[in-house]
Design an enzyme around this catalytic site. Structure first.
Site, short mmCIF file in Angstrom:
data_model
loop_
_atom_site.label_atom_id
_atom_site.label_comp_id
_atom_site.label_asym_id
_atom_site.label_seq_id
_atom_site.Cartn_x
_atom_site.Cartn_y
_atom_site.Cartn_z
N GLY A 27 0.82 -1.20 0.00
CA GLY A 27 0.00 0.00 0.00
C GLY A 27 0.86 1.25 0.00
O GLY A 27 1.76 1.39 0.83
N GLY A 29 -0.45 4.43 0.21
CA GLY A 29 -1.24 5.55 0.69
C GLY A 29 -0.45 6.37 1.69
O GLY A 29 0.79 6.35 1.72
N VAL A 95 -1.89 -7.72 -4.41
CA VAL A 95 -1.66 -8.78 -3.42
C VAL A 95 -2.92 -9.61 -3.28
O VAL A 95 -4.03 -9.09 -3.18
CB VAL A 95 -1.25 -8.19 -2.07
CG1 VAL A 95 -1.13 -9.29 -1.01
CG2 VAL A 95 0.07 -7.45 -2.20
N GLU A 187 -18.52 17.96 2.67
CA GLU A 187 -17.68 18.63 1.67
C GLU A 187 -18.25 18.45 0.26
O GLU A 187 -18.25 19.39 -0.54
CB GLU A 187 -16.25 18.10 1.77
CG GLU A 187 -15.57 18.53 3.06
CD GLU A 187 -14.21 17.89 3.28
OE1 GLU A 187 -13.45 18.40 4.14
OE2 GLU A 187 -13.89 16.88 2.62
N ASP A 316 -5.99 2.91 7.92
CA ASP A 316 -7.35 2.39 7.97
C ASP A 316 -7.40 0.89 8.14
O ASP A 316 -8.45 0.34 8.48
CB ASP A 316 -8.10 2.76 6.68
CG ASP A 316 -8.36 4.25 6.56
OD1 ASP A 316 -8.11 4.98 7.54
OD2 ASP A 316 -8.80 4.70 5.49
N ALA A 332 -6.08 10.83 7.67
CA ALA A 332 -4.77 10.86 7.02
C ALA A 332 -3.66 11.12 8.02
O ALA A 332 -2.57 10.54 7.92
CB ALA A 332 -4.77 11.92 5.92
N GLN A 333 -3.90 12.02 8.99
CA GLN A 333 -2.84 12.34 9.94
C GLN A 333 -2.50 11.15 10.82
O GLN A 333 -1.34 10.96 11.20
CB GLN A 333 -3.25 13.54 10.79
CG GLN A 333 -4.48 13.35 11.64
CD GLN A 333 -4.64 14.46 12.67
OE1 GLN A 333 -3.68 14.89 13.30
NE2 GLN A 333 -5.87 14.94 12.81
#
Length: 436
Positions: A27, A29, A95, A187, A316, A332-333
């Protein structure tokens, strides 16, 4: 340990011998990329595997979906990001399984990648809570492909409304329903409302885009459940000023090609956007582990997977708890901090033998943008911002977090142009519109 992936030519292997420990990261990300950067330049062999060749700045996907930015503004090739680190290699692959006994990652093409330490940072996917038949009619927002599809659906609906003669059909085409009152839904709803009321307002001759209906649906009692009550209330008022119709306490009963049914009431709509839930990737199934309701893998304080000391889960993918025992949110943080922490810790452990320290999350604020001059920022108890100052801070933070200087410059200039002119330059219909 012998790997089934052949070693690269000697001319390109300028950093580590084949005997060096190999860290495999699945990953690319926020968590995986942060870990790779923390391990870069070390005496370790690092392999990053991802089914995409790019790192995606997912918090700005909604701006691609609403024609504010282009995909290239928020995505950067992983090889380019890591090109300056000779000890890091990148594999484009999917994977399909893990053999923890042999310490191998199995790829779809049949290749196996051996590891000494394995980091699972595979992110999350959308969930329709058992109603997967809704997916074709209500795309989620987890990938560039989905963002482009949403953009096409929204813009194509206005194009068809311009030619429609039946008033009821025209109203249906100009109705957008966003499901989910979390940050993504808030948003999206605000950005679609601004797109219709500003960017598209003068472009059509037979319809008035400012009269488009944007409906935000939340099954719970209020928006932004993870935020304090006053910030959630402010977000609701800001959306209403944009003309968004907020429906609280109404669960979705059905979604089809013609619209959506809420609490027994049918709403004809050409565009439905799903932002109501996510679930972790299938990494737990690779290990044969039980998960929480969101599909996350339980981890120890050092981020190692319970029962698998050489395997780690981040972002996540991981069910990681704070000092009070509460699960950390899928932000994200959180993922970035975990990736940086674990990368540095493994670097010290594998090169100097130091023990892995526990991970400690430092909250730098949770934010959601509502619209022009309107955002909310929660830094924890007693520390919060809203309005114009939160909007400026949100913009600054997101620009800084983009991985490439060119991206930061492009996004900053586009936001400035959009702010001054109300225009959006990415209004392209690039995939075939659905037959709706």
């Amino acid at each position: 340990m012998t790997d089934s992936i052949p070693a690269p030519p000697a001319a390109t292997d300028r950093s580590c011998p084949d005997s060096a420990p190999r860290v495999v990261i699945v990953g690319a990300g926020f968590a995986g990329l942060a870990a790779a950067k923390a391990l870069a330049g070390s005496a370790l062999r690092v392999t990053v595997i991802d089914h995409n060749n790019y790192h995606l700045f997912a918090p700005l996907l909604y701006q691609v979906a609403t024609a504010a930015l282009s995909p290239a503004d928020i995505a950067e090739p992983v090889r380019h990001i890591l090109a300056g680190h000779p000890n890091v290699e990148v594999i484009l692959g999917t994977v399909e399984g893990i053999d923890t006994t042999a310490r191998r990652v199995r790829l779809r093409d049949g290749e196996n990648v051996g590891y000494d330490r394995l980091l699972l940072a595979t992110g999350s996917t959308s969930t329709y809570f058992g109603h997967d038949d809704w997916a074709p009619h209500a795309p989620a927002l987890k990938s560039i492909e989905e963002a482009r599809e949403i953009r096409t659906r929204v813009l194509s609906a206005f194009e068809r409304a311009e030619r429609a003669r039946d008033p009821a059909e025209r109203e249906r085409l100009m109705t957008v329903v966003v499901v989910g009152g979390g940050p993504t839904g808030v948003e999206m709803a605000g950005s679609i409302a601004e797109l219709a009321r500003h960017a598209l307002a003068r472009d059509f001759r037979h319809i008035d885009p400012t009269r488009a209906r944007v409906i935000l649906v939340e099954a719970g009692p209020r928006l932004l459940a993870a935020f304090p009550d006053d910030l959630a209330a402010y977000a609701g008022r800001s959306l209403e000023r944009l003309g968004v119709d907020i429906r609280l306490g109404q669960a979705v009963e059905s979604i089809d090609e013609g619209g959506i049914t809420l609490a027994g009431r049918r709403i004809p709509a050409a565009t439905v956007v799903w932002g109501a839930g996510v679930t972790a990737s299938p990494a737990a199934a690779w290990l044969g582990l039980a998960t929480d309701r969101s599909g996350r893998i339980p981890v120890e304080a050092d981020l190692s997977v319970t029962g698998f000391p050489d395997v780690y889960a981040l972002g996540d993918t991981a069910l990681c708890r704070d000092a009070e025992g509460r699960p950390l949110p899928g932000l994200a943080q959180v993922a970035q901090q975990q990736g940086t922490h674990l990368g540095r810790a493994l670097r010290d452990t594998l090169t100097r033998g130091t023990p892995l320290p526990p991970f400690r999350f430092r909250n730098r604020g949770n934010a959601a943008i509502v619209g022009r001059h309107a955002a909310v920022f929660d830094f924890g108890p007693g520390r919060r911002l809203r309005g114009f100052s939160a909007w400026l801070l949100w913009a600054a933070v997101h620009v800084v977090l983009l991985v490439d200087f060119a991206q930061r410059a492009r996004v900053s200039l586009q936001w400035l142009w959009r702010y001054l002119t109300y225009r959006r330059g990415a209004r392209l219909i690039t995939v075939p519109p659905p037959r709706r």
